[in-house]
Design an enzyme around this catalytic site. Structure first.
Site, PDB file in Angstrom:
ATOM      1  N   HIS A   1      -2.682  -3.074 -28.401  1.00 21.48           N
ATOM      2  CA  HIS A   1      -1.703  -3.242 -29.474  1.00 21.48           C
ATOM      3  C   HIS A   1      -2.084  -2.492 -30.742  1.00 21.48           C
ATOM      4  CE1 HIS A   1      -1.221  -6.750 -26.782  1.00 21.48           C
ATOM      5  NE2 HIS A   1       0.036  -6.396 -26.883  1.00 21.48           N
ATOM      6  N   GLY A   2      -3.154  -1.703 -30.678  1.00 24.14           N
ATOM      7  CA  GLY A   2      -3.497  -0.807 -31.784  1.00 24.14           C
ATOM      8  C   GLY A   2      -4.354  -1.367 -32.895  1.00 24.14           C
TER       9      GLY A   2
END
Length: 198
Positions: free
Chosen positions: A156-157
């Site tokens: 999800h970064g």
């Protein structure tokens, strides 16, 4: 039959023998029953501390070990990595890890560890429990020119610096967790138990 005299010595012997055999049999039945209340070897191992030998861990390298089903990352940070940590404070969500206690008292410092060079952290993203990857390179194309090394969660970064502190505006709400650990010797870290006071 009624005329046969009772041999009381023989009766005592037979009664004693039967009692002894019964007691032994009862012991064989009770031991497994009581043993069933003890935790299994697998359960004991799952909660047991784990020792990590860092004798061959060169500066800049990371090793991963399992403890309680979680990855534990141990990074031997270089001097340059350590020097970059304070310069990132303005980019971090909680640079001092004050929101929720995410490390033991002895790691309540900007480098979040007992020793500046050796960083020990639970390798689980605080967003949804993914395993962030160790990205020590500076300014890679995919992470941008401001990146000075750290941990990146590709799911999800979320981004963390080399002290496990999360950057602002990331899905992850907290810094990475520092577990209880201590140095059992110069090259041996024991994770999962606090150091006993002498």
């Amino acid at each position: 039959m009624a005329d046969i005299p009772v041999n009381s010595a023989r009766r005592r012997f037979l009664t004693g023998s039967a009692t002894a055999v019964g007691a032994v049999g009862m012991g064989f039945a009770v031991v497994p029953f009581l043993s069933s209340f003890e935790p299994s070897a697998k359960a004991e191992a799952a909660g047991a501390p784990v020792d990590i030998n860092i004798a061959k861990l060169v500066p800049g390298q990371m090793v991963t070990v399992a403890w309680r089903g979680q990855p534990i990352y141990v990074v031997n940070r270089t001097d340059k990595m350590i020097e970059s940590l304070p310069s990132l404070d303005s980019q971090l969500l909680d640079p001092d890890s004050k929101e929720i206690s995410q490390q033991p008292k002895y790691a309540d410092n900007f480098y979040r560890s007992r020793k500046k060079s050796i960083f020990v952290v639970v390798g689980i993203c605080t967003h949804l429990g993914c395993a962030p990857t160790y990205r020590p390179e500076v300014a890679p194309k995919d992470l941008g020119p401001e990146w000075k090394g750290g941990f990146f969660c590709p799911c999800h970064g979320s981004k963390y610096d080399l002290a496990g502190r999360v950057y602002k505006s990331m899905p992850a709400p907290l810094n990475l967790l520092v577990p209880d650990y201590f140095f059992a010797s110069e090259d041996l870290i024991r994770v999962g138990v606090a150091e006993k006071k002498a």
